[in-house]
Enzyme design. Sequence first.
Site, short mmCIF file in Angstrom:
data_model
loop_
_atom_site.label_atom_id
_atom_site.label_comp_id
_atom_site.label_asym_id
_atom_site.label_seq_id
_atom_site.Cartn_x
_atom_site.Cartn_y
_atom_site.Cartn_z
N TYR A 175 0.83 -1.20 0.00
CA TYR A 175 0.00 0.00 0.00
C TYR A 175 0.87 1.25 0.00
O TYR A 175 0.63 2.19 -0.79
CB TYR A 175 -0.91 0.00 1.23
CG TYR A 175 -1.67 1.29 1.39
CD1 TYR A 175 -2.71 1.63 0.54
CD2 TYR A 175 -1.33 2.20 2.41
CE1 TYR A 175 -3.40 2.83 0.67
CE2 TYR A 175 -2.02 3.39 2.55
CZ TYR A 175 -3.05 3.70 1.68
OH TYR A 175 -3.72 4.89 1.81
N LYS A 179 1.00 4.22 -2.92
CA LYS A 179 0.75 5.63 -2.67
C LYS A 179 1.97 6.49 -3.00
O LYS A 179 1.83 7.64 -3.47
CB LYS A 179 0.32 5.84 -1.22
CG LYS A 179 -1.13 5.44 -0.98
CD LYS A 179 -2.07 6.26 -1.87
CE LYS A 179 -3.52 5.99 -1.61
NZ LYS A 179 -4.40 6.79 -2.47
#
Length: 307
Positions: A175, A179
Amino acid sequence: MTTSRWTPALLPSLSGKTFVVTGGNAGLGYWASEFLARRGASVIIAARNEQKASRAIASILTRAPLGSVRSVKLDVADLASVEAAARELSTGPVDGLILNAGLTESSKRAFTADGFEIMFGTNFLGHFALTARLMPTLLATAGSRVVSLGSISHEFFDLDLDDLQSEDYSSFRTYGRSKLSVMLFGFELDRRLRKAGHSTRSLVAHPGFALDGLGASRPGIGAKRSNAAARTALATFAQGKDAGALPIVRAAADPLAEGGDYWGPDGWRQLKGDPTVVPARSRSRDIRTAGALWSIAENLTGTSLTL
Protein backbone atom coordinates in the site's frame (compact mmCIF):
# COMPACT_ATOMS: atom_id res chain seq x y z
CA MET A 1 -18.20 16.76 13.28
CA THR A 2 -15.15 18.43 11.81
CA THR A 3 -13.22 20.66 14.21
CA SER A 4 -11.13 22.36 11.53
CA ARG A 5 -11.05 26.14 11.51
CA TRP A 6 -11.06 26.17 7.72
CA THR A 7 -14.36 25.24 6.09
CA PRO A 8 -15.45 24.87 2.46
CA ALA A 9 -17.72 27.88 3.00
CA LEU A 10 -14.55 29.98 2.60
CA LEU A 11 -14.24 28.88 -1.03
CA PRO A 12 -15.63 31.14 -3.74
CA SER A 13 -18.70 29.94 -5.60
CA LEU A 14 -17.92 26.95 -7.79
CA SER A 15 -20.97 27.43 -9.99
CA GLY A 16 -20.16 26.54 -13.58
CA LYS A 17 -17.27 24.24 -12.64
CA THR A 18 -17.30 20.46 -13.01
CA PHE A 19 -15.41 18.04 -10.78
CA VAL A 20 -14.97 14.31 -11.30
CA VAL A 21 -14.38 12.34 -8.09
CA THR A 22 -13.35 8.71 -8.38
CA GLY A 23 -14.77 6.65 -5.54
CA GLY A 24 -17.10 9.52 -4.66
CA ASN A 25 -19.75 7.19 -3.26
CA ALA A 26 -18.17 6.77 0.20
CA GLY A 27 -15.48 7.92 2.58
CA LEU A 28 -13.19 10.77 1.58
CA GLY A 29 -14.59 10.83 -1.95
CA TYR A 30 -18.13 11.25 -0.67
CA TRP A 31 -17.21 14.17 1.57
CA ALA A 32 -15.19 15.89 -1.15
CA SER A 33 -18.18 15.51 -3.49
CA GLU A 34 -20.61 16.91 -0.92
CA PHE A 35 -18.43 19.89 -0.05
CA LEU A 36 -17.88 20.79 -3.71
CA ALA A 37 -21.59 20.46 -4.53
CA ARG A 38 -22.52 22.68 -1.58
CA ARG A 39 -20.36 25.41 -3.14
CA GLY A 40 -22.31 25.13 -6.40
CA ALA A 41 -20.10 22.80 -8.41
CA SER A 42 -21.37 20.15 -10.78
CA VAL A 43 -20.04 16.87 -9.42
CA ILE A 44 -19.63 13.58 -11.26
CA ILE A 45 -19.20 10.58 -8.98
CA ALA A 46 -17.17 7.93 -10.79
CA ALA A 47 -17.78 4.65 -8.99
CA ARG A 48 -18.07 0.95 -9.79
CA ASN A 49 -21.18 0.34 -7.64
CA GLU A 50 -24.08 2.21 -9.22
CA GLN A 51 -26.43 1.57 -6.29
CA LYS A 52 -23.98 3.10 -3.81
CA ALA A 53 -23.41 6.01 -6.18
CA SER A 54 -27.16 6.63 -6.30
CA ARG A 55 -27.35 6.68 -2.49
CA ALA A 56 -24.47 9.14 -2.35
CA ILE A 57 -26.14 11.42 -4.88
CA ALA A 58 -29.39 11.39 -2.92
CA SER A 59 -27.54 12.23 0.30
CA ILE A 60 -25.62 15.09 -1.31
CA LEU A 61 -28.75 16.60 -2.86
CA THR A 62 -30.45 16.79 0.54
CA ARG A 63 -27.69 19.21 1.53
CA ALA A 64 -27.13 20.85 -1.84
CA PRO A 65 -30.67 20.84 -3.31
CA LEU A 66 -29.70 23.13 -6.16
CA GLY A 67 -26.60 21.13 -6.96
CA SER A 68 -25.93 19.03 -10.02
CA VAL A 69 -24.65 15.57 -9.15
CA ARG A 70 -24.56 12.52 -11.39
CA SER A 71 -22.56 9.34 -11.69
CA VAL A 72 -20.44 7.50 -14.21
CA LYS A 73 -19.63 3.82 -13.87
CA LEU A 74 -15.92 3.35 -13.28
CA ASP A 75 -13.83 0.50 -11.94
CA VAL A 76 -10.23 1.73 -11.79
CA ALA A 77 -9.11 -1.89 -11.38
CA ASP A 78 -10.30 -2.63 -14.93
CA LEU A 79 -8.67 -0.76 -17.83
CA ALA A 80 -11.64 -1.47 -20.11
CA SER A 81 -13.90 0.26 -17.58
CA VAL A 82 -11.42 3.16 -17.36
CA GLU A 83 -11.51 3.57 -21.13
CA ALA A 84 -15.32 3.51 -21.24
CA ALA A 85 -15.64 6.02 -18.39
CA ALA A 86 -13.08 8.35 -19.94
CA ARG A 87 -14.97 8.26 -23.23
CA GLU A 88 -18.13 9.39 -21.42
CA LEU A 89 -16.37 12.03 -19.32
CA SER A 90 -14.48 13.53 -22.24
CA THR A 91 -17.68 14.98 -23.74
CA GLY A 92 -17.71 17.94 -21.36
CA PRO A 93 -15.29 20.23 -19.53
CA VAL A 94 -13.50 18.89 -16.46
CA ASP A 95 -12.26 21.59 -14.09
CA GLY A 96 -11.07 19.14 -11.48
CA LEU A 97 -10.18 15.45 -11.60
CA ILE A 98 -9.87 14.01 -8.09
CA LEU A 99 -8.13 10.63 -8.11
CA ASN A 100 -9.50 9.30 -4.84
CA ALA A 101 -10.67 5.69 -5.32
CA GLY A 102 -8.42 2.97 -4.00
CA LEU A 103 -7.65 0.08 -1.68
CA THR A 104 -5.91 0.45 1.66
CA GLU A 105 -5.22 -3.23 2.35
CA SER A 106 -5.46 -6.74 0.99
CA SER A 107 -4.91 -9.72 3.26
CA LYS A 108 -3.24 -11.62 0.45
CA ARG A 109 -1.75 -10.80 -2.94
CA ALA A 110 -4.59 -10.29 -5.42
CA PHE A 111 -4.92 -8.98 -8.96
CA THR A 112 -6.90 -6.55 -11.08
CA ALA A 113 -8.90 -7.55 -14.14
CA ASP A 114 -5.74 -6.92 -16.20
CA GLY A 115 -3.45 -9.01 -14.00
CA PHE A 116 -1.74 -6.25 -12.00
CA GLU A 117 -1.17 -6.48 -8.26
CA ILE A 118 -4.43 -5.06 -6.98
CA MET A 119 -3.26 -2.12 -4.87
CA PHE A 120 -0.65 -0.92 -7.35
CA GLY A 121 -3.11 -1.49 -10.20
CA THR A 122 -6.06 0.20 -8.51
CA ASN A 123 -4.41 3.06 -6.65
CA PHE A 124 -1.94 4.02 -9.35
CA LEU A 125 -2.20 2.36 -12.76
CA GLY A 126 -5.96 2.80 -13.18
CA HIS A 127 -5.74 6.46 -12.27
CA PHE A 128 -2.72 6.96 -14.52
CA ALA A 129 -4.72 5.54 -17.44
CA LEU A 130 -7.77 7.65 -16.59
CA THR A 131 -5.67 10.82 -16.44
CA ALA A 132 -3.99 9.99 -19.73
CA ARG A 133 -7.30 9.45 -21.49
CA LEU A 134 -8.85 12.61 -20.01
CA MET A 135 -5.81 14.81 -20.60
CA PRO A 136 -7.13 16.37 -23.85
CA THR A 137 -10.31 17.37 -21.97
CA LEU A 138 -8.34 18.71 -19.01
CA LEU A 139 -6.01 20.72 -21.24
CA ALA A 140 -9.01 22.19 -23.05
CA THR A 141 -10.42 23.42 -19.70
CA ALA A 142 -8.52 26.54 -18.67
CA GLY A 143 -7.04 26.29 -15.17
CA SER A 144 -8.12 22.69 -14.62
CA ARG A 145 -6.57 20.63 -11.83
CA VAL A 146 -5.67 17.02 -11.20
CA VAL A 147 -5.57 16.05 -7.52
CA SER A 148 -3.93 12.76 -6.58
CA LEU A 149 -4.59 11.19 -3.20
CA GLY A 150 -1.33 10.70 -1.33
CA SER A 151 -0.73 9.14 2.06
CA ILE A 152 1.47 9.42 5.14
CA SER A 153 2.52 5.85 4.32
CA HIS A 154 4.80 7.18 1.55
CA GLU A 155 7.21 8.10 4.34
CA PHE A 156 7.99 4.50 5.25
CA PHE A 157 9.09 2.80 2.03
CA ASP A 158 11.28 3.41 -1.00
CA LEU A 159 9.90 2.37 -4.37
CA ASP A 160 11.34 -0.84 -5.82
CA LEU A 161 11.01 -0.44 -9.59
CA ASP A 162 11.97 -4.09 -10.00
CA ASP A 163 9.10 -5.30 -7.81
CA LEU A 164 6.17 -3.02 -8.61
CA GLN A 165 3.87 -6.04 -8.67
CA SER A 166 4.90 -6.95 -5.10
CA GLU A 167 6.00 -10.53 -5.64
CA ASP A 168 7.56 -10.13 -2.19
CA TYR A 169 4.16 -9.29 -0.68
CA SER A 170 3.38 -7.32 2.45
CA SER A 171 0.02 -5.54 2.62
CA PHE A 172 1.18 -2.34 4.33
CA ARG A 173 4.40 -2.06 2.33
CA THR A 174 2.54 -2.66 -0.92
CA TYR A 175 0.00 0.00 0.00
CA GLY A 176 2.73 2.47 0.95
CA ARG A 177 4.57 1.89 -2.31
CA SER A 178 1.37 2.26 -4.32
CA LYS A 179 0.75 5.63 -2.67
CA LEU A 180 4.36 6.69 -3.22
CA SER A 181 3.79 5.85 -6.91
CA VAL A 182 0.70 8.06 -6.91
CA MET A 183 2.66 10.95 -5.40
CA LEU A 184 5.62 10.56 -7.74
CA PHE A 185 3.16 10.73 -10.64
CA GLY A 186 1.27 13.72 -9.23
CA PHE A 187 4.37 15.84 -8.76
CA GLU A 188 5.93 14.76 -12.06
CA LEU A 189 2.70 15.56 -13.91
CA ASP A 190 2.85 19.14 -12.66
CA ARG A 191 6.47 19.51 -13.73
CA ARG A 192 5.63 18.31 -17.23
CA LEU A 193 2.51 20.47 -17.50
CA ARG A 194 4.52 23.56 -16.60
CA LYS A 195 7.31 22.68 -19.00
CA ALA A 196 4.77 22.27 -21.81
CA GLY A 197 3.24 25.66 -21.01
CA HIS A 198 -0.24 24.45 -20.05
CA SER A 199 -2.53 26.08 -17.48
CA THR A 200 -3.64 22.69 -16.08
CA ARG A 201 -2.01 21.96 -12.72
CA SER A 202 -1.39 18.79 -10.71
CA LEU A 203 -1.48 18.67 -6.91
CA VAL A 204 -1.34 15.97 -4.24
CA ALA A 205 -3.36 15.84 -1.02
CA HIS A 206 -3.66 13.45 1.90
CA PRO A 207 -6.27 13.10 4.66
CA GLY A 208 -4.08 12.40 7.67
CA PHE A 209 -5.37 9.59 9.86
CA ALA A 210 -9.04 9.76 8.87
CA LEU A 211 -11.69 7.37 10.16
CA ASP A 212 -15.34 7.00 9.14
CA GLY A 213 -16.38 6.53 12.75
CA LEU A 214 -15.24 10.02 13.77
CA GLY A 215 -17.06 11.90 11.04
CA ALA A 216 -20.49 13.44 10.82
CA SER A 217 -23.32 11.01 10.19
CA ARG A 218 -24.61 10.40 6.67
CA PRO A 219 -27.11 7.51 6.84
CA GLY A 220 -26.44 4.86 4.23
CA ILE A 221 -22.99 6.24 3.39
CA GLY A 222 -20.00 4.30 4.71
CA ALA A 223 -19.52 3.10 8.26
CA LYS A 224 -21.50 4.13 11.32
CA ARG A 225 -20.07 6.63 13.79
CA SER A 226 -18.11 5.27 16.73
CA ASN A 227 -19.63 5.43 20.21
CA ALA A 228 -18.82 8.43 22.40
CA ALA A 229 -16.05 6.73 24.38
CA ALA A 230 -14.31 5.48 21.26
CA ARG A 231 -14.60 8.88 19.58
CA THR A 232 -13.00 10.57 22.58
CA ALA A 233 -10.07 8.13 22.59
CA LEU A 234 -9.50 8.15 18.83
CA ALA A 235 -9.91 11.90 18.45
CA THR A 236 -6.59 12.50 20.21
CA PHE A 237 -4.71 11.34 17.10
CA ALA A 238 -7.30 10.94 14.33
CA GLN A 239 -10.13 12.80 12.64
CA GLY A 240 -13.26 12.03 10.66
CA LYS A 241 -13.23 11.53 6.94
CA ASP A 242 -15.20 14.74 6.59
CA ALA A 243 -12.19 16.61 8.04
CA GLY A 244 -9.83 14.35 6.09
CA ALA A 245 -11.47 15.45 2.84
CA LEU A 246 -10.70 19.13 3.42
CA PRO A 247 -7.09 19.04 2.10
CA ILE A 248 -8.45 17.36 -1.04
CA VAL A 249 -11.09 20.06 -1.48
CA ARG A 250 -8.59 22.88 -0.97
CA ALA A 251 -6.19 21.32 -3.48
CA ALA A 252 -9.02 20.97 -6.00
CA ALA A 253 -10.76 24.31 -5.62
CA ASP A 254 -8.96 26.85 -3.42
CA PRO A 255 -7.63 29.80 -5.48
CA LEU A 256 -4.58 29.85 -3.19
CA ALA A 257 -3.55 26.30 -4.12
CA GLU A 258 -0.72 26.00 -6.64
CA GLY A 259 0.51 23.24 -8.86
CA GLY A 260 2.98 20.92 -7.16
CA ASP A 261 1.49 21.59 -3.71
CA TYR A 262 1.10 18.81 -1.16
CA TRP A 263 -1.93 19.45 1.04
CA GLY A 264 -2.59 17.75 4.36
CA PRO A 265 -3.48 18.36 8.04
CA ASP A 266 -1.26 20.80 9.94
CA GLY A 267 -1.22 18.88 13.23
CA TRP A 268 1.35 16.55 14.79
CA ARG A 269 2.87 14.28 12.14
CA GLN A 270 0.09 15.46 9.81
CA LEU A 271 -2.37 13.05 11.44
CA LYS A 272 -5.14 15.61 11.94
CA GLY A 273 -5.74 19.34 11.84
CA ASP A 274 -6.42 22.28 9.57
CA PRO A 275 -5.81 21.70 5.82
CA THR A 276 -2.62 23.39 4.65
CA VAL A 277 0.43 22.88 2.44
CA VAL A 278 2.70 20.33 4.15
CA PRO A 279 6.12 18.83 3.39
CA ALA A 280 6.49 15.50 1.62
CA ARG A 281 9.48 13.17 1.75
CA SER A 282 12.06 13.87 -0.96
CA ARG A 283 11.57 10.36 -2.35
CA SER A 284 8.13 11.45 -3.61
CA ARG A 285 9.67 14.23 -5.71
CA ASP A 286 12.57 12.26 -7.16
CA ILE A 287 12.67 13.12 -10.87
CA ARG A 288 14.57 10.03 -12.04
CA THR A 289 12.28 7.59 -10.26
CA ALA A 290 9.21 9.48 -11.46
CA GLY A 291 10.38 9.40 -15.07
CA ALA A 292 11.07 5.67 -14.96
CA LEU A 293 7.71 4.99 -13.28
CA TRP A 294 5.90 7.11 -15.91
CA SER A 295 7.38 5.04 -18.75
CA ILE A 296 6.54 1.78 -16.98
CA ALA A 297 2.94 2.93 -16.44
CA GLU A 298 2.54 3.82 -20.11
CA ASN A 299 3.80 0.38 -21.12
CA LEU A 300 1.67 -1.52 -18.61
CA THR A 301 -1.56 0.36 -19.31
CA GLY A 302 -1.10 0.80 -23.05
CA THR A 303 -1.85 4.52 -22.72
CA SER A 304 0.40 7.39 -23.71
CA LEU A 305 0.35 10.45 -21.49
CA THR A 306 1.99 13.08 -23.66
CA LEU A 307 1.73 16.80 -23.05
